[in-house]
Write an enzyme that holds these catalytic residues in place. Structure first.
Site, PDB file in Angstrom:
ATOM      1  N   GLN A   1      10.593  63.627   2.902  1.00  0.00           N
ATOM      2  CA  GLN A   1      10.398  63.369   1.474  1.00  0.00           C
ATOM      3  C   GLN A   1      11.760  63.243   0.767  1.00  0.00           C
ATOM      4  OE1 GLN A   1       7.948  62.648  -0.464  1.00  0.00           O
ATOM      5  NE2 GLN A   1       9.028  62.886  -2.420  1.00  0.00           N
ATOM      6  N   GLU A   2      12.703  64.065   1.179  1.00  0.00           N
ATOM      7  CA  GLU A   2      13.998  64.084   0.497  1.00  0.00           C
ATOM      8  C   GLU A   2      14.829  62.837   0.798  1.00  0.00           C
ATOM      9  OE1 GLU A   2      14.821  65.918  -1.804  1.00  0.00           O
ATOM     10  OE2 GLU A   2      13.960  67.905  -1.637  1.00  0.00           O
ATOM     11  N   SER A   3      14.908  62.460   2.061  1.00  0.00           N
ATOM     12  CA  SER A   3      15.878  61.409   2.410  1.00  0.00           C
ATOM     13  C   SER A   3      15.358  60.398   3.428  1.00  0.00           C
ATOM     14  CB  SER A   3      17.122  62.068   3.006  1.00  0.00           C
ATOM     15  OG  SER A   3      16.786  62.589   4.292  1.00  0.00           O
TER      16      SER A   3
END
Ligand code: GLU
EC number: 4.2.2.n1
Length: 489
Positions: free
Chosen positions: A315-317
């Site tokens: 989700q982050e990167s």
């Protein structure tokens, strides 16, 4: 006098004999336990189901799946152990259920109706689903029942979908279709995905769970209205267990248990869409193997599930160690400078450090949550807090309380989070404006990634690490891009 005595003795004997007979027959009737009593006496509830992502499967922590969890709650309600059996196909399931020593009930995403109603008894329904025709992206899209004529169609043998097609065939005699007893829905979707068949029919809930594995499979149209799924019990006049199931299902509807389960299993599906599904499948194969070991290591140190940490990382990167955002967060876990320092990360662009730091931070955030928030909600709250900060999360929990909702239930607090960006609400909160709607998406996305990772790493599918196994996703090895990338569900 004597005669009188004899006749009295005779009468008494006759009376006694009758009493004994009645007592015995009464006793023997009482000795046949009801279906419910049998389950309680054995201490085991035997449930038959299908092995599929929408019903029952195993992950590292053991048994899971929507049907499994609902059945487990019913077993708990009865105070007995749950014993799961899986059927090879739907016919097998109905046959086994009808055997004298068969399971007590079937919980397998079953649609009542047709010939089945004569074979088993269906309970009250617990989930509304719509039968859908699916086709392969790039092929002409069928839009009406008559478009099915001339197509290569395969459905599950003995399924409600086969019954629907049999009905249709009366109207369109040229309609042809095959019924397979060797496949599960995932296999049929795989066949559509690679063009081995043109179409199949599937319940909307199953498609939602499976969509991510088959990025080329698309909905053509709904074949009929929504219908309620139900559990099935053997036929018979003994209503004890049947009534108890219905009471239980009604109760789960009223007390929110069912909604909670639906939210957990289906509330976050479809968030990926076709393009996201395709991309995720690619990254799962190409990127995750490089970082899997770091996630596993961090998870072990924190006693967490590595797949949850990997889902956060995605989700982050999207598992890119050099990711950078305008707001200055960087690295695979997108850490701020401050968080990185606090977690002892010297180089945010080092994937291993980023994963260790982000995981440790997530662990801290989770530990700081109030003890009143229990699992599994606790995990979703921790994700929300990780994203929006504990202060804003507190505000949302207070709003929930003011609305008479439960501040310890994710389902309730999730409804409040978007209010943090509406003035009429946030002006009343302690910490003011926050992009709460984004947090809801953040949590939903991670849960979806987590689900997928859970499914692909379940023991029967996993031959070691993802890196070594070359991944076992049907359709993932095909590098064909989606032909219509802008199309959304
Ligand atoms: N509900 C379907 C049935 O009872 C099975 C599930 C499916 O095929 O999607 O036949």
């Amino acid at each position: 006098m004597f005669a009188l005595t004899v006749s009295r003795v005779r009468r008494t004997a006759w009376f006694l004999a009758t009493c004994i007979f009645l007592l015995l027959s009464g006793c023997s009737e009482a000795k046949v336990p009801t279906a419910l009593e049998r389950v309680q006496k054995d201490g085991v509830l035997r449930v038959i189901t299908r092995n599929s992502p929408a019903t029952y499967f195993q992950d590292r922590n053991g048994d899971t799946g929507f049907e499994y969890e609902l059945a487990k709650r019913f077993a708990d309600h009865l105070g007995v152990k749950l014993e799961i059996e899986t059927a090879d196909n739907l016919d097998d399931l109905y046959d086994k259920l009808s055997q004298p020593d068969g399971p007590s009930l079937a919980a397998a995403g079953l649609t009542p109706g047709g010939a089945r109603d004569a074979q088993v008894r269906f309970t009250h329904s617990y989930l509304d689903v719509t039968p859908q025709v699916v086709y392969r992206n790039g092929d002409p899209r069928p839009t009406r029942p008559e478009d099915l004529v001339g197509k290569r169609i395969m459905v599950l043998k003995g399924s409600s979908h086969a019954a629907q097609l049999a009905e249709l065939k009366k109207r369109y005699p040229k309609l042809q279709y095959q019924e397979s007893d060797a496949d599960e829905m995932v296999d049929l979707l795989g066949k559509v995905d690679v063009g081995e068949i043109d179409l199949t029919l599937i319940d909307s809930n199953e498609l939602a769970m499976n969509q991510v594995y088959f990025p080329n499979v698309r909905v053509a149209f709904d074949l009929g209205d929504a219908r309620g799924l139900a559990w099935a019990l053997p036929l018979g006049s003994d209503n004890s267990l049947f009534d108890e199931v219905n009471k239980f299902l009604d109760k789960t509807k009223q007390d929110g248990t069912l909604q909670n389960l639906k939210d957990r299993y289906y509330g976050h599906v479809d968030v990926l869409g076709y393009v996201g599904a395709y991309t995720f499948a690619q990254h799962l194969q190409q990127r995750l193997p490089r970082y899997e070991q770091h996630f596993r290591q961090s998870a072990q140190n924190l006693q967490m599930d590595w797949r949850l940490l990997a889902a956060i990382g995605y989700q982050e990167s999207m598992w890119q160690p050099d990711a950078t955002s305008k707001t200055g967060v960087r690295g695979l876990m997108m850490l701020t400078n401050r968080t990185a320092q606090a977690m002892g990360v010297s180089n945010r662009l080092d994937a291993k450090q980023s994963i260790q730091g982000g995981s440790k931070y997530f662990g801290q955030v989770k530990d700081e949550l109030p003890g009143s928030i229990k699992e599994p909600d606790r995990t979703w709250f921790a994700l929300a807090s990780y994203n929006i900060g504990s202060a804003h999360l507190d505000d949302a929990r207070k709003l929930a309380e003011q609305e008479g909702l439960n501040p310890n239930k994710w389902l309730d607090v999730k409804k409040m989070l978007p209010r943090l960006s509406q003035k009429q609400w946030y002006r009343k909160t302690r910490n003011g404006y926050a992009r709460g709607g984004e947090t809801v998406h953040f949590v939903q996305n991670i849960r979806r990634y987590y689900d997928i990772l859970t499914w692909v790493t379940q023991p029967q599918m996993e031959g070691g690490q993802l890196a070594e196994s070359g991944l076992h996703l049907p359709g993932v090895n095909k590098t064909r891009p989606p032909e219509n990338p802008d199309e959304k569900l």
